[in-house]
Scaffold this motif. Sequence first.
Motif, PDB file in Angstrom:
ATOM      1  N   TRP A  85       0.851  -1.183   0.000  1.00 17.84           N
ATOM      2  CA  TRP A  85       0.000   0.000   0.000  1.00 17.84           C
ATOM      3  C   TRP A  85       0.886   1.233   0.000  1.00 17.84           C
ATOM      4  O   TRP A  85       1.742   1.398   0.861  1.00 17.84           O
ATOM      5  N   ASN A  86       0.676   2.094  -0.997  1.00 16.03           N
ATOM      6  CA  ASN A  86       1.544   3.240  -1.223  1.00 16.03           C
ATOM      7  C   ASN A  86       0.749   4.537  -1.036  1.00 16.03           C
ATOM      8  O   ASN A  86      -0.251   4.770  -1.715  1.00 16.03           O
ATOM      9  N   ALA A  87       1.203   5.350  -0.078  1.00 14.88           N
ATOM     10  CA  ALA A  87       0.628   6.688   0.087  1.00 14.88           C
ATOM     11  C   ALA A  87       1.465   7.634  -0.770  1.00 14.88           C
ATOM     12  O   ALA A  87       2.598   7.980  -0.417  1.00 14.88           O
ATOM     13  N   VAL A  88       0.934   8.025  -1.908  1.00 12.42           N
ATOM     14  CA  VAL A  88       1.685   8.802  -2.903  1.00 12.42           C
ATOM     15  C   VAL A  88       1.313  10.281  -2.804  1.00 12.42           C
ATOM     16  O   VAL A  88       0.127  10.633  -2.729  1.00 12.42           O
ATOM     17  N   PHE A  89       2.343  11.121  -2.831  1.00 13.72           N
ATOM     18  CA  PHE A  89       2.116  12.554  -2.926  1.00 13.72           C
ATOM     19  C   PHE A  89       2.885  13.067  -4.138  1.00 13.72           C
ATOM     20  O   PHE A  89       4.099  12.874  -4.247  1.00 13.72           O
ATOM     21  N   ILE A  90       2.184  13.702  -5.082  1.00 11.63           N
ATOM     22  CA  ILE A  90       2.796  14.207  -6.311  1.00 11.63           C
ATOM     23  C   ILE A  90       2.605  15.716  -6.365  1.00 11.63           C
ATOM     24  O   ILE A  90       1.497  16.218  -6.128  1.00 11.63           O
ATOM     25  N   SER A  91       3.674  16.399  -6.715  1.00  4.93           N
ATOM     26  CA  SER A  91       3.595  17.863  -6.774  1.00  4.93           C
ATOM     27  C   SER A  91       4.404  18.359  -7.982  1.00  4.93           C
ATOM     28  O   SER A  91       5.522  17.875  -8.232  1.00  4.93           O
ATOM     29  N   PRO A  92       3.878  19.327  -8.734  1.00  5.06           N
ATOM     30  CA  PRO A  92       4.629  19.872  -9.873  1.00  5.06           C
ATOM     31  C   PRO A  92       5.726  20.838  -9.403  1.00  5.06           C
ATOM     32  O   PRO A  92       5.573  21.526  -8.386  1.00  5.06           O
TER      33      PRO A  92
ATOM     34  N   ALA B 160       7.608  13.252  -6.678  1.00  2.00           N
ATOM     35  CA  ALA B 160       6.679  12.331  -6.026  1.00  2.00           C
ATOM     36  C   ALA B 160       7.366  11.619  -4.868  1.00  2.00           C
ATOM     37  O   ALA B 160       8.505  11.145  -5.007  1.00  2.00           O
ATOM     38  N   SER B 161       6.675  11.586  -3.741  1.00  2.00           N
ATOM     39  CA  SER B 161       7.181  10.827  -2.593  1.00  2.00           C
ATOM     40  C   SER B 161       6.224   9.669  -2.327  1.00  2.00           C
ATOM     41  O   SER B 161       5.032   9.736  -2.634  1.00  2.00           O
ATOM     42  N   GLN B 162       6.769   8.602  -1.763  1.00  2.00           N
ATOM     43  CA  GLN B 162       5.971   7.423  -1.465  1.00  2.00           C
ATOM     44  C   GLN B 162       6.126   7.038   0.010  1.00  2.00           C
ATOM     45  O   GLN B 162       7.170   7.301   0.612  1.00  2.00           O
ATOM     46  N   LEU B 163       5.083   6.419   0.530  1.00  2.00           N
ATOM     47  CA  LEU B 163       5.157   5.919   1.904  1.00  2.00           C
ATOM     48  C   LEU B 163       4.462   4.565   1.947  1.00  2.00           C
ATOM     49  O   LEU B 163       3.278   4.447   1.622  1.00  2.00           O
ATOM     50  N   ASP B 164       5.224   3.546   2.320  1.00  2.00           N
ATOM     51  CA  ASP B 164       4.665   2.202   2.428  1.00  2.00           C
ATOM     52  C   ASP B 164       3.914   2.080   3.764  1.00  2.00           C
ATOM     53  O   ASP B 164       4.521   2.097   4.834  1.00  2.00           O
ATOM     54  N   PHE B 165       2.610   1.994   3.686  1.00  2.00           N
ATOM     55  CA  PHE B 165       1.827   1.852   4.932  1.00  2.00           C
ATOM     56  C   PHE B 165       1.041   0.540   4.920  1.00  2.00           C
ATOM     57  O   PHE B 165      -0.049   0.436   5.486  1.00  2.00           O
ATOM     58  N   THR B 166       1.668  -0.471   4.309  1.00  2.00           N
ATOM     59  CA  THR B 166       1.027  -1.785   4.242  1.00  2.00           C
ATOM     60  C   THR B 166       0.730  -2.324   5.635  1.00  2.00           C
ATOM     61  O   THR B 166      -0.323  -2.942   5.866  1.00  2.00           O
ATOM     62  N   HIS B 167       1.653  -2.104   6.584  1.00  2.00           N
ATOM     63  CA  HIS B 167       1.452  -2.632   7.931  1.00  2.00           C
ATOM     64  C   HIS B 167       0.225  -2.009   8.583  1.00  2.00           C
ATOM     65  O   HIS B 167      -0.493  -2.654   9.342  1.00  2.00           O
ATOM     66  N   VAL B 168      -0.025  -0.728   8.258  1.00  2.00           N
ATOM     67  CA  VAL B 168      -1.223  -0.068   8.803  1.00  2.00           C
ATOM     68  C   VAL B 168      -2.472  -0.700   8.219  1.00  2.00           C
ATOM     69  O   VAL B 168      -3.433  -1.022   8.931  1.00  2.00           O
ATOM     70  N   LYS B 169      -2.456  -0.861   6.889  1.00  2.00           N
ATOM     71  CA  LYS B 169      -3.594  -1.495   6.226  1.00  2.00           C
ATOM     72  C   LYS B 169      -3.791  -2.926   6.722  1.00  2.00           C
ATOM     73  O   LYS B 169      -4.926  -3.394   6.865  1.00  2.00           O
ATOM     74  N   SER B 170      -2.677  -3.607   6.985  1.00  5.50           N
ATOM     75  CA  SER B 170      -2.761  -4.976   7.461  1.00  5.50           C
ATOM     76  C   SER B 170      -3.434  -5.026   8.825  1.00  5.50           C
ATOM     77  O   SER B 170      -4.281  -5.885   9.086  1.00  5.50           O
ATOM     78  N   ARG B 171      -3.054  -4.063   9.696  1.00  9.64           N
ATOM     79  CA  ARG B 171      -3.692  -4.003  11.010  1.00  9.64           C
ATOM     80  C   ARG B 171      -5.175  -3.675  10.864  1.00  9.64           C
ATOM     81  O   ARG B 171      -6.018  -4.215  11.577  1.00  9.64           O
ATOM     82  N   GLU B 172      -5.468  -2.765   9.937  1.00 11.60           N
ATOM     83  CA  GLU B 172      -6.879  -2.424   9.698  1.00 11.60           C
ATOM     84  C   GLU B 172      -7.649  -3.651   9.229  1.00 11.60           C
ATOM     85  O   GLU B 172      -8.778  -3.895   9.665  1.00 11.60           O
TER      86      GLU B 172
ATOM     87  N   ALA C 102     -10.604  -5.397  11.074  1.00  6.71           N
ATOM     88  CA  ALA C 102     -11.879  -5.581  10.386  1.00  6.71           C
ATOM     89  C   ALA C 102     -12.293  -7.053  10.424  1.00  6.71           C
ATOM     90  O   ALA C 102     -13.464  -7.375  10.644  1.00  6.71           O
ATOM     91  N   ALA C 103     -11.293  -7.936  10.223  1.00  6.14           N
ATOM     92  CA  ALA C 103     -11.596  -9.369  10.257  1.00  6.14           C
ATOM     93  C   ALA C 103     -12.037  -9.787  11.660  1.00  6.14           C
ATOM     94  O   ALA C 103     -12.981 -10.569  11.819  1.00  6.14           O
ATOM     95  N   ALA C 104     -11.317  -9.242  12.672  1.00  8.65           N
ATOM     96  CA  ALA C 104     -11.687  -9.572  14.054  1.00  8.65           C
ATOM     97  C   ALA C 104     -13.075  -9.042  14.382  1.00  8.65           C
ATOM     98  O   ALA C 104     -13.871  -9.714  15.044  1.00  8.65           O
ATOM     99  N   ARG C 105     -13.336  -7.811  13.916  1.00  5.44           N
ATOM    100  CA  ARG C 105     -14.657  -7.227  14.159  1.00  5.44           C
ATOM    101  C   ARG C 105     -15.742  -8.051  13.466  1.00  5.44           C
ATOM    102  O   ARG C 105     -16.803  -8.316  14.043  1.00  5.44           O
ATOM    103  N   HIS C 106     -15.445  -8.452  12.219  1.00  2.59           N
ATOM    104  CA  HIS C 106     -16.414  -9.263  11.469  1.00  2.59           C
ATOM    105  C   HIS C 106     -16.657 -10.604  12.167  1.00  2.59           C
ATOM    106  O   HIS C 106     -17.808 -11.054  12.280  1.00  2.59           O
ATOM    107  N   LYS C 107     -15.563 -11.205  12.659  1.00  5.22           N
ATOM    108  CA  LYS C 107     -15.695 -12.481  13.359  1.00  5.22           C
ATOM    109  C   LYS C 107     -16.512 -12.299  14.631  1.00  5.22           C
ATOM    110  O   LYS C 107     -17.359 -13.143  14.966  1.00  5.22           O
ATOM    111  N   ALA C 108     -16.228 -11.188  15.351  1.00  7.17           N
ATOM    112  CA  ALA C 108     -16.974 -10.913  16.582  1.00  7.17           C
ATOM    113  C   ALA C 108     -18.451 -10.689  16.287  1.00  7.17           C
ATOM    114  O   ALA C 108     -19.323 -11.177  17.011  1.00  7.17           O
ATOM    115  N   GLU C 109     -18.714  -9.942  15.208  1.00  9.31           N
ATOM    116  CA  GLU C 109     -20.116  -9.694  14.823  1.00  9.31           C
ATOM    117  C   GLU C 109     -20.821 -10.991  14.455  1.00  9.31           C
ATOM    118  O   GLU C 109     -21.987 -11.201  14.799  1.00  9.31           O
ATOM    119  N   GLU C 110     -20.084 -11.864  13.747  1.00  8.07           N
ATOM    120  CA  GLU C 110     -20.664 -13.162  13.384  1.00  8.07           C
ATOM    121  C   GLU C 110     -20.951 -13.988  14.633  1.00  8.07           C
ATOM    122  O   GLU C 110     -21.981 -14.659  14.724  1.00  8.07           O
TER     123      GLU C 110
END
Length: 374
Positions: free
Chosen positions: A115-122, A135-147, A151-159
């Motif tokens: 997951w890439n947080a991209v910022f592009i500026s002229p 352009a700068s990039q930021l790898d936030f895969t670990h954040v998305k993974s935690r999300e 979400a999976a835990a919440r879904h499991k709890a809801e189920e």
Amino acid sequence: MTDKEQQQTDARSAGDRLVSGHVSEDPFAAAFKATRMPMIVTDPNQHDNPIIFCNAAFNKLTGYTNEEIIGQNCRILQGPESDPKAVEKMRKAIAAGEDIAVDVTNYRKDGSTFWNAVFISPVRDDSGKIIYFFASQLDFTHVKSREADLAAARHKAEEEVASQTANLRSALSAKSLLVHEVDHRVKNNLLTMASIVKMQARVTTDQGQKQALESVLNRIEALSTVQRKLFTLDDVSKFDISEFTRELVTDLVEATGRKDIHLSLDLSPVHVPAVKATPLSLVVNELVGDAVLRGLSQGGDIHVVVRRTNGHFIIVVEDTSEPIEVDKERAQFSRKLLEASALQLDAKIERTVQNRKTSVSVTVLVDVNLETTH
């Protein structure tokens, strides 16, 4: 030299010119190269806006070497899971020469995603012309993974909650069906008993025995009324004593066929636990039955009250009629039955007689929790 090779050469040349424009001691150039944030520079004045410079952090993030990435368009990082909407937003922002910040799924050289947080500026020259895109990039895969994990835990709890809720509802439904079935069978048994007593009363010639059987039948019918009321309720754990009293009293008075017995009711809703149904039905039956019996001489007035008062509820039966002499055994049995029922309810009985007016009140403690949850 092919066109592609020429484009790569032009891109490297542009990158060399960009770097040569800064002396080696330039802190900005040094920071650009050394920062741990992946960064690239593209040249919109060349065909397909190629990458002309990238830092080591970008090489580490994507897995591409300078030789592999210089001259390529940034779309080299895109793949099947890249959101077309995010890609289109970047394309439009670049075409319009605007800043853009967007989150997008990108691909490394080995095909793995991040997951890439991209910022592009002229970057513009003094005349305002766009000469580069930064352009700068930021790898936030670990954040998305935690999300995703959350979400999976919440879904499991809801189920799990939904499953447990369904189980509880099923259990409550089964319990309710069972209770209704028990009530139904009790009701049927009471009706059978009433039928037997009626048959016996019809064939009995002894007047005393006939009256005794009719007295028993009267109490059985009072209990049947309670069971019928409970059987028709959604919640069999409680019932409204006022509605029960209204039905029982009306039936008792109408059964006499007398037009000179006048009935008046002052009933307020009072919900009581179902376990109190049987003794309460007998209390009301005895009180009103006695009043009706007294009114059979020359008629009279019967007034029935059910009302909440200071943590209790009170049942009052008043009648105004000419005093008559009643059968002592019958009166004694009725009194003992009334006292036994009141004892079950932990109730207090008060009786006053003044001239033609008889008043009997029964005070019972209200189940506050039951009243609150109703």
